[in-house]
Each structure stands twice: as structure tokens, then as C-alpha cells.
Design a protein around this motif. Sequence first.
Motif, PDB file in Angstrom:
ATOM      1  N   GLY A 140      -1.282  -0.282   4.276  1.00 49.23           N
ATOM      2  CA  GLY A 140      -1.000  -0.210   2.837  1.00 49.23           C
ATOM      3  C   GLY A 140       0.164   0.693   2.491  1.00 49.23           C
ATOM      4  O   GLY A 140       0.326   1.098   1.338  1.00 49.23           O
ATOM      5  N   ASN A 141       0.997   1.012   3.483  1.00 52.77           N
ATOM      6  CA  ASN A 141       2.047   2.001   3.250  1.00 52.77           C
ATOM      7  C   ASN A 141       3.285   1.454   2.533  1.00 52.77           C
ATOM      8  O   ASN A 141       3.461   0.257   2.384  1.00 52.77           O
ATOM      9  CB  ASN A 141       2.449   2.608   4.597  1.00 52.77           C
ATOM     10  N   CYS A 142       4.122   2.382   2.103  1.00 51.38           N
ATOM     11  CA  CYS A 142       5.439   2.101   1.493  1.00 51.38           C
ATOM     12  C   CYS A 142       5.332   1.305   0.191  1.00 51.38           C
ATOM     13  O   CYS A 142       6.297   0.656  -0.228  1.00 51.38           O
ATOM     14  CB  CYS A 142       6.372   1.391   2.472  1.00 51.38           C
ATOM     15  N   GLY A 143       4.158   1.335  -0.430  1.00 55.24           N
ATOM     16  CA  GLY A 143       4.032   0.751  -1.763  1.00 55.24           C
ATOM     17  C   GLY A 143       3.948  -0.756  -1.811  1.00 55.24           C
ATOM     18  O   GLY A 143       3.861  -1.341  -2.884  1.00 55.24           O
ATOM     19  N   ASN A 144       3.940  -1.395  -0.632  1.00 49.27           N
ATOM     20  CA  ASN A 144       4.082  -2.848  -0.679  1.00 49.27           C
ATOM     21  C   ASN A 144       3.209  -3.532   0.363  1.00 49.27           C
ATOM     22  O   ASN A 144       3.611  -3.655   1.512  1.00 49.27           O
ATOM     23  CB  ASN A 144       5.549  -3.191  -0.424  1.00 49.27           C
ATOM     24  N   SER A 145       2.022  -3.966  -0.050  1.00 49.05           N
ATOM     25  CA  SER A 145       1.176  -4.673   0.922  1.00 49.05           C
ATOM     26  C   SER A 145      -0.091  -5.161   0.246  1.00 49.05           C
ATOM     27  O   SER A 145      -0.068  -5.486  -0.937  1.00 49.05           O
ATOM     28  CB  SER A 145       0.843  -3.759   2.094  1.00 49.05           C
ATOM     29  N   ALA A 146      -1.175  -5.248   1.002  1.00 53.41           N
ATOM     30  CA  ALA A 146      -2.425  -5.823   0.486  1.00 53.41           C
ATOM     31  C   ALA A 146      -2.950  -5.030  -0.713  1.00 53.41           C
ATOM     32  O   ALA A 146      -3.174  -3.829  -0.619  1.00 53.41           O
ATOM     33  CB  ALA A 146      -3.467  -5.845   1.588  1.00 53.41           C
ATOM     34  N   THR A 147      -3.142  -5.721  -1.825  1.00 54.18           N
ATOM     35  CA  THR A 147      -3.528  -5.026  -3.055  1.00 54.18           C
ATOM     36  C   THR A 147      -5.038  -4.971  -3.246  1.00 54.18           C
ATOM     37  O   THR A 147      -5.518  -4.184  -4.048  1.00 54.18           O
ATOM     38  CB  THR A 147      -2.910  -5.727  -4.280  1.00 54.18           C
ATOM     39  N   ASP A 148      -5.760  -5.841  -2.542  1.00 50.31           N
ATOM     40  CA  ASP A 148      -7.213  -5.893  -2.737  1.00 50.31           C
ATOM     41  C   ASP A 148      -7.897  -5.251  -1.521  1.00 50.31           C
ATOM     42  O   ASP A 148      -8.064  -5.877  -0.471  1.00 50.31           O
ATOM     43  CB  ASP A 148      -7.639  -7.361  -2.899  1.00 50.31           C
TER      44      ASP A 148
END
Length: 558
Positions: A140-148
Motif C-alpha cells: 500500500g505504499n507511495c499513495g497508490n495501490s489497493a484501496t480496499d
Amino acid sequence: MRDKIRSLRKVMACLTGVLLIMALLIPAGGSTAFGADAQSYDVLIKGGTVYDGTLKPPCVEDIAVQGDRIVAIGKLEGKAAKTIDAQGFIVTPGFIDIHEHSDMIVSMLASGEGVTPAMKEEIKGNLNAIYQGVTTVVTGNCGNSATDTAQWFKMVESMNFGTNVMHLIPHGAVRFELFGEKNQPLKLSPKQLKKFKARIEKEMKNGACGISTGLSYPPGLGTTTEELIDLAKVVGKYGGIYATHMRDESGTLLEGGNVAVLESIKEAIEIGRKSGTPVQISHLKLAVPHSIKASRMLTLIEAARQEGLDVTADSYPYTSGVTGIEILLPNSFKKITGGIADRYKTKEERAEIKALIQGLYADIPPEKIILISCDKKEYEGKSVGEIAAMEGKDPSDTYVGLVCDHVTTGIIFAHNEQAMKDFMSNHYVFTCSDGYTWARDIPGAHPRIYGAFTRKLKVFALEEKILSLNDAIRSMTLLPAEKLGIAGRGKLESGAFADIVVMDLNTLKDKSTYENPAQYAEGVVHLMVNGVLTIEDRKLTGQRAGRPLKGRGRPVLK
Ligand SMILES: [Zn+2]
């Protein structure tokens, strides 16, 4: 990879989540797990030199495992279903990779395009991590990935992933999801902020261990410090951390004489100070131009720590990164929704980018910017220098054309080597890969995904002696475990989860290179995840036992 990531995010977001029972609460091993039947163990690891994750001097001991737990350490007798002879090897806690991106790759696997069954097995196993001794990754790093978070954890369980997984809420991806891809607001209205905070709270309750930001990527690059403080307060309430890919990692001199990376560190610290939430500075580096020494960056972090703030960082032992090649430009050149700002459509405006890259070529020649993916396929595998020669252009014009007219990902040798070494010797800088699970048949990987942990131990602890072996091991075990509040991991002790690495220092080697990246690291003889042997006698057993590890999910008292 960033264009893929966008679509992956959508895949992840549209799946529905099911809340799982916290893996930590399942008393696997049953009532005998803590020694009621201490003479009969599942596994006995005999005679290894134990580095327990602390700075305690290593000593030869036996480790008994029952179910998913370590039940005894010392000079042990007794029977075991399996005995492992660890004489001549070191034994350490399983490594924790505090900065990883496997969630992006696994969702690509869900979409299935071009992924063979053999590749799927490698990806599900997180084998490039396992072969380095990594047993837990933070995604889930760098602000951009799986949101759920709940959905991602469900996938980790259902595919029987090779490593344990913790997850950060990606600020940028959630912001896109809440406020649209096209019309991202720079400043949120009170109503929008309220909605964002409620969503962060929900993800924390579902088991996230904090929030991550990507402030040199859209939409993070346009968001205000105040917004981040407000959101960090929410994760802090649930015992989470604020992890940040900072706004600018370069030594660019700003108007007024300030240095970009120093201003970025100050912002991260301010967010920690005003929110009261622990800060993790992700993949600490000094990118081009190398106008300052590492000590100026470290001094800021040390002053914050002296003030009593919980500010730590992580780094990987390489001088290059992988990302869109526009990363070399300041955020002012980019749109909040992605890509270069529209004003650079004209020839005159492009001259501004050209002047900037010409300046940077002193520290990073065009041969050191190598495209691994591009919407123009014939550019893949070539450096900006090679593309320029091929087309008979000036390399700075080639760079301008690539960032303005194409979508690229490149391996970029932008980081100062001495600074990299100066960072890693400090106890508040942990080890990370910035990698992801991968399959060897997929081209275009950076060696760090196969070798970051092994390389730090082999090259920088054992050979160059930049830090002691004890310090290096602690930077990848106990210290990140404490930062993340992971109970029962990161230290070899009775009662802890049996995430254990038996390693042969004589054969330890990170084999992955830029020319031939697809090579697993060597040196891990046995590896156990939650008491299950995943590597035995240097071979995969076919067993995987990673679990989702939830954050607290409830308010913490301060
Ligand atoms: Zn990053």
C-alpha cells in the motif's frame, strides 16, 4: 508500471470486501503451544548461531517450534517431528520489508492477462522476497495501490500468499476514488475532507496499519500539508503510521536558497508534529542534483527525534529507482491528474524542461535513464542516450519528447551513492526493497526486488562493514516490527510467531543484476513462516503460510 497501476486500482476497488478475523487472534498451535508438552516439538532447530533481532551478541542455541509459535530457545533436548541441523548457519527472525508493493501485482494476476500458471505460483509465493529471508511485507505504499484493505486481505488469505502482509491506506488512490480521476480538487472543501476522513477511519478499522502518501505523484503532488495533517490524525487515533514518499527527493536548489529534499523532510516532520502520528520516510535517498551531503538530511531527522517525535526512515541499497522518468522534474511541471502540465505543449515552454534536464545530465547522463516500459515499444530496453543516437537527436530533446508525449517507466540512476551508505548505518533507517512479488519470466524488474535484503547483509554489513551484522539484521526485524506495532514478530523469543530464517553466510549472495535481474538470492537454507517450512535445504517445499496482519483497528489511548 504506473499506467497499469491505475487500471489495477480500479479492479481492486470494485471487488467487495469481507472482514476477516484477525490472524493474530487465532491461537494456532492450540493449548499446548506454550510448553505444556515441552519435550515433544514439531520442529527443533539445533545448534545455529542465533541473532535474535536485538543487539544481543549472537550465541549458539536451539529453537523449538510448535504450531505457529516458538515455544523455547536455549540448550534444548527432547523429541521433535523434524530436527533441523543449523550448525555453521545463522538463525534470525524473518525479515520485515516495510516498503513493498505486492498488492499491485497480485491484482494484475486477478485480471489474468498473460500470466501463466507457473508465473502465478511464483507471484503467489512472493518468492523473490522469500529467497531473501523476508517473511512479512508492508503493502500500500507511495499513495497508490489497493484501496480496499478488507478485500486485499481476503485475497492474501484465499491465494495462500507466501509472506505475511500488512497494509497502508494509499492516500492518492483513495483520493482519486472519492473525488474523480478528471477533476481532482487541489484543496478539499470541509465536506470533502470529512468524507475522506471517514473513509480513512473505515480502512483503519478494517486492519490497515497507517496511511501512505506519494507526494511527487498525482494527485499527492497537489495536495496541501494541512490535508495530510488532518488525515494523519485519523490514522494516529488507531495506532497507525504516516508513511511518505516525499514531495521532492532531490538536491534541487529552490528560490530563496532552500534545498528541495530538506524542505520535504521538514514537511514530513511537521505532519508528525502536528498530528502526533509516527512518521516513516519512505526509501530515503538523495536524487539528482547532488547539491548537498546526506548529513544535512539526517540532521533534520535527528533533531526531530531529539524533540521526541517518532520519525524513522527506510532505504534500499541501490543507486537507482524505477518509476516514470518525469520523476526527475519538479512537481510544478506536472498535473495533479497525471502527466506533464498542459502548458508544455508548445515549443517555447518545452525549452524550460530542456534547460532543466541539460543541467541534470551532469549528475545523471542520458545513458543512465533506461526505459523498461514505454507506449512506444521500440524504446523499451534502451537508454535515453541510445534513443537519441538512434534518432539523431540531442539527448535533452529526446527526454523532453518522452516526458511530454509518452508514458514511460525507467530505471533511473539518480541517487547519490555515498548518501545511500551514509543513511543505512543509522539505527533509525530500516531496510526496504521498494519491490513487489514478481515472476522471473516477466521482464523489466529492478534487482532490488530480488536482492535488497541480501545485498545489505552481504555487501554493506559483511564486506564493506558500513554497519554490523547485528545492526543490519535489527534494521530488518525488530525495529520495523516495533514501529508498526506488530505483536510477536521481529524477535526470536519464546511465544513469538515462528517466522524464522536459517542462513548460510558463506553462500549468501544477491545474484540479481541490471543486465540479468531474474535471479533469486542465495544463502537462505531454511525459512519458516508461521511455523510452516517454506524453504527446506535451500529448496521450496511448496507450502505457503503468509497471513494478513491487521493493525490495531481500535482507538489507542495516548
Ligand atoms: Zn515511492
